[in-house]
Design a protein around this motif. Structure first.
Motif, PDB file in Angstrom:
ATOM      1  N   ASN A  15       0.822  -1.204   0.000  1.00  0.00           N
ATOM      2  CA  ASN A  15       0.000   0.000   0.000  1.00  0.00           C
ATOM      3  C   ASN A  15       0.860   1.258   0.000  1.00  0.00           C
ATOM      4  O   ASN A  15       0.540   2.243  -0.685  1.00  0.00           O
ATOM      5  N   ALA A  16       1.981   1.235   0.744  1.00  0.00           N
ATOM      6  CA  ALA A  16       2.868   2.398   0.785  1.00  0.00           C
ATOM      7  C   ALA A  16       3.488   2.673  -0.574  1.00  0.00           C
ATOM      8  O   ALA A  16       3.660   3.832  -0.976  1.00  0.00           O
ATOM      9  N   LEU A  17       3.800   1.606  -1.305  1.00  0.00           N
ATOM     10  CA  LEU A  17       4.457   1.769  -2.601  1.00  0.00           C
ATOM     11  C   LEU A  17       3.478   2.072  -3.732  1.00  0.00           C
ATOM     12  O   LEU A  17       3.809   2.813  -4.659  1.00  0.00           O
ATOM     13  N   MET A  18       2.254   1.519  -3.667  1.00  0.00           N
ATOM     14  CA  MET A  18       1.386   1.557  -4.838  1.00  0.00           C
ATOM     15  C   MET A  18      -0.038   2.032  -4.566  1.00  0.00           C
ATOM     16  O   MET A  18      -0.821   2.213  -5.500  1.00  0.00           O
ATOM     17  N   GLY A  19      -0.391   2.263  -3.311  1.00  0.00           N
ATOM     18  CA  GLY A  19      -1.771   2.607  -2.983  1.00  0.00           C
ATOM     19  C   GLY A  19      -2.258   3.911  -3.581  1.00  0.00           C
ATOM     20  O   GLY A  19      -3.455   4.096  -3.812  1.00  0.00           O
ATOM     21  N   TRP A  20      -1.337   4.819  -3.881  1.00  0.00           N
ATOM     22  CA  TRP A  20      -1.692   6.144  -4.414  1.00  0.00           C
ATOM     23  C   TRP A  20      -2.048   6.107  -5.898  1.00  0.00           C
ATOM     24  O   TRP A  20      -2.529   7.093  -6.451  1.00  0.00           O
ATOM     25  N   MET A  21      -1.849   4.984  -6.562  1.00  0.00           N
ATOM     26  CA  MET A  21      -1.879   4.947  -8.018  1.00  0.00           C
ATOM     27  C   MET A  21      -3.292   4.977  -8.622  1.00  0.00           C
ATOM     28  O   MET A  21      -3.456   5.044  -9.832  1.00  0.00           O
ATOM     29  N   PHE A  22      -4.327   4.948  -7.774  1.00  0.00           N
ATOM     30  CA  PHE A  22      -5.706   4.933  -8.273  1.00  0.00           C
ATOM     31  C   PHE A  22      -6.352   6.314  -8.240  1.00  0.00           C
ATOM     32  O   PHE A  22      -7.546   6.441  -8.522  1.00  0.00           O
ATOM     33  N   ALA A  23      -5.573   7.339  -7.906  1.00  0.00           N
ATOM     34  CA  ALA A  23      -6.133   8.673  -7.688  1.00  0.00           C
ATOM     35  C   ALA A  23      -6.874   9.212  -8.907  1.00  0.00           C
ATOM     36  O   ALA A  23      -7.835   9.976  -8.768  1.00  0.00           O
ATOM     37  N   ARG A  24      -6.450   8.849 -10.114  1.00  0.00           N
ATOM     38  CA  ARG A  24      -7.092   9.357 -11.329  1.00  0.00           C
ATOM     39  C   ARG A  24      -7.912   8.284 -12.046  1.00  0.00           C
ATOM     40  O   ARG A  24      -8.027   8.286 -13.267  1.00  0.00           O
ATOM     41  N   CYS A  25      -8.492   7.379 -11.256  1.00  0.00           N
ATOM     42  CA  CYS A  25      -9.361   6.343 -11.812  1.00  0.00           C
ATOM     43  C   CYS A  25     -10.783   6.609 -11.322  1.00  0.00           C
ATOM     44  O   CYS A  25     -11.189   6.116 -10.253  1.00  0.00           O
ATOM     45  N   PRO A  26     -11.560   7.378 -12.070  1.00  0.00           N
ATOM     46  CA  PRO A  26     -12.897   7.751 -11.595  1.00  0.00           C
ATOM     47  C   PRO A  26     -13.840   6.573 -11.432  1.00  0.00           C
ATOM     48  O   PRO A  26     -14.843   6.676 -10.713  1.00  0.00           O
ATOM     49  N   GLU A  27     -13.560   5.448 -12.073  1.00  0.00           N
ATOM     50  CA  GLU A  27     -14.424   4.278 -11.946  1.00  0.00           C
ATOM     51  C   GLU A  27     -14.261   3.580 -10.602  1.00  0.00           C
ATOM     52  O   GLU A  27     -15.021   2.661 -10.270  1.00  0.00           O
ATOM     53  N   GLY A  28     -13.259   4.001  -9.809  1.00  0.00           N
ATOM     54  CA  GLY A  28     -13.019   3.386  -8.516  1.00  0.00           C
ATOM     55  C   GLY A  28     -12.193   2.119  -8.613  1.00  0.00           C
ATOM     56  O   GLY A  28     -11.788   1.687  -9.696  1.00  0.00           O
ATOM     57  N   VAL A  29     -11.941   1.518  -7.453  1.00  0.00           N
ATOM     58  CA  VAL A  29     -11.109   0.319  -7.385  1.00  0.00           C
ATOM     59  C   VAL A  29     -12.010  -0.902  -7.214  1.00  0.00           C
ATOM     60  O   VAL A  29     -12.641  -1.087  -6.175  1.00  0.00           O
ATOM     61  N   LYS A  30     -12.065  -1.719  -8.251  1.00  0.00           N
ATOM     62  CA  LYS A  30     -12.868  -2.941  -8.212  1.00  0.00           C
ATOM     63  C   LYS A  30     -11.985  -4.178  -8.362  1.00  0.00           C
ATOM     64  O   LYS A  30     -12.052  -5.112  -7.569  1.00  0.00           O
TER      65      LYS A  30
END
Length: 309
Positions: A171-186
């Motif tokens: 999460n520390a390394l990669m958790g920020w990578m969804f910030a510009r995904c308006p569809e959310g994390v599925k």
């Protein structure tokens, strides 16, 4: 023509699975395809066919801990061994040597996507004088919170948890990578491409380890690989005679939404290198998997290789 090859990994434990695809026509050169984190080389079959149609031999393997190398040959999914972060780079050099033995005296190119581009950049700093050119696709500049991630993983390994998987580090390394995904994390891979079909195929691929745990030791090597290539000191080790094609989508978090791509370009330019940089506006990480631009992306790579044959 297709050769299947195996060779002993730099980790001295695994047998790496590789393939050499040979066009029917007389080959003009060789391109070695280096895949990214958690995936495998056969996700690039369309690209491989396009290279063959352009009269290039294509070499590719599945990295240690990945694909057929992990699942079929070694039962080592997510485990890269214990020989350090140069392991995959040295394995790519072993594949290079196998190919050159079969097909000597042809211009030799590397193409690497995502982590594959990190491996290619590592390779360029040690073996760059063996190459006619290199394409780095979806690469990174200075990775956000990299130092924090390394500290967590180093502590895990020091506490004899190297073979476990720490979600806090991931999460520390990669958790920020969804910030510009308006569809959310599925599915957990939305940042790779906005096309839901690509997301679904990626997440359900039986040879794709992306959504499976990676050991803390392997994740540490991944982070250390990024640390090694993330400064002008890395660029100074790359031969200035080596032409470089640097491509990405400008909505790719791996490339820090374009700023990291230009950071890499500037390190190379400031050290006297010939680098061409191209950003594709509006596209995320896997520019080669968007139907509307994938042919343009590969044509640009082939044009680059043709120019330097």
């Amino acid at each position: 023509m297709l050769y299947e090859v195996q060779f002993l990994s730099y980790n001295q434990r695994d047998q790496v699975q590789g393939w050499i695809y040979v066009p029917a026509a007389k080959p003009k050169g060789i391109v070695q395809l280096v895949h990214g984190f958690g995936e495998h080389s056969r996700r690039y079959l369309k690209m491989i066919v396009q290279y063959l149609d352009a009269d290039y031999i294509v070499a590719a393997d599945d990295h240690v801990g990945h694909g057929k190398t992990a699942i079929v040959n070694n039962n080592s999914w997510g485990d890269w061994g214990d020989k350090g972060f140069h392991t995959m780079m040295e394995d790519e050099h072993s594949l290079h040597d196998l190919v050159v033995e079969k097909y000597p005296d042809l211009p030799y190119f590397l193409y690497g996507h995502s982590m594959g581009s990190f491996i290619v950049r590592d390779y360029m700093s040690k073996y760059g004088d063996e190459l006619a050119g290199a394409t780095i696709c979806g690469t990174t500049g200075v990775w956000p919170d990299l130092e924090k991630g390394i500290q967590i993983l180093e502590q895990d390994v020091a506490e004899h948890k190297g073979n476990e998987s720490d979600p806090e580090a991931a999460n520390a390394l990669m958790g920020w990578m969804f910030a510009r995904c308006p569809e959310g994390v599925k599915l957990g891979n939305e940042w790779i491409c906005s096309d839901p079909n690509v997301q679904y195929d990626h997440a359900n691929d039986p040879f794709d380890a992306f959504t499976k745990p990676t050991t803390n030791r392997a994740f540490l090597y991944f982070a250390q690989m990024m640390e090694y290539i993330s400064s002008v000191d890395w660029a100074k080790k790359v031969p200035t005679s080596l032409p470089i094609y640097n491509i990405a989508g400008d909505q790719d978090p791996v490339g820090q939404y374009g700023s990291g791509i230009y950071q890499v370009a500037n390190w190379l330019i400031d050290t006297g290198h010939d680098v061409t940089t191209k950003l594709y506006p509006g596209y995320r990480h896997e520019i080669h998997n968007y139907k509307d631009i994938q042919d343009e992306v590969v044509a640009g790579i082939i044009d680059f290789m043709n120019d330097h044959c």
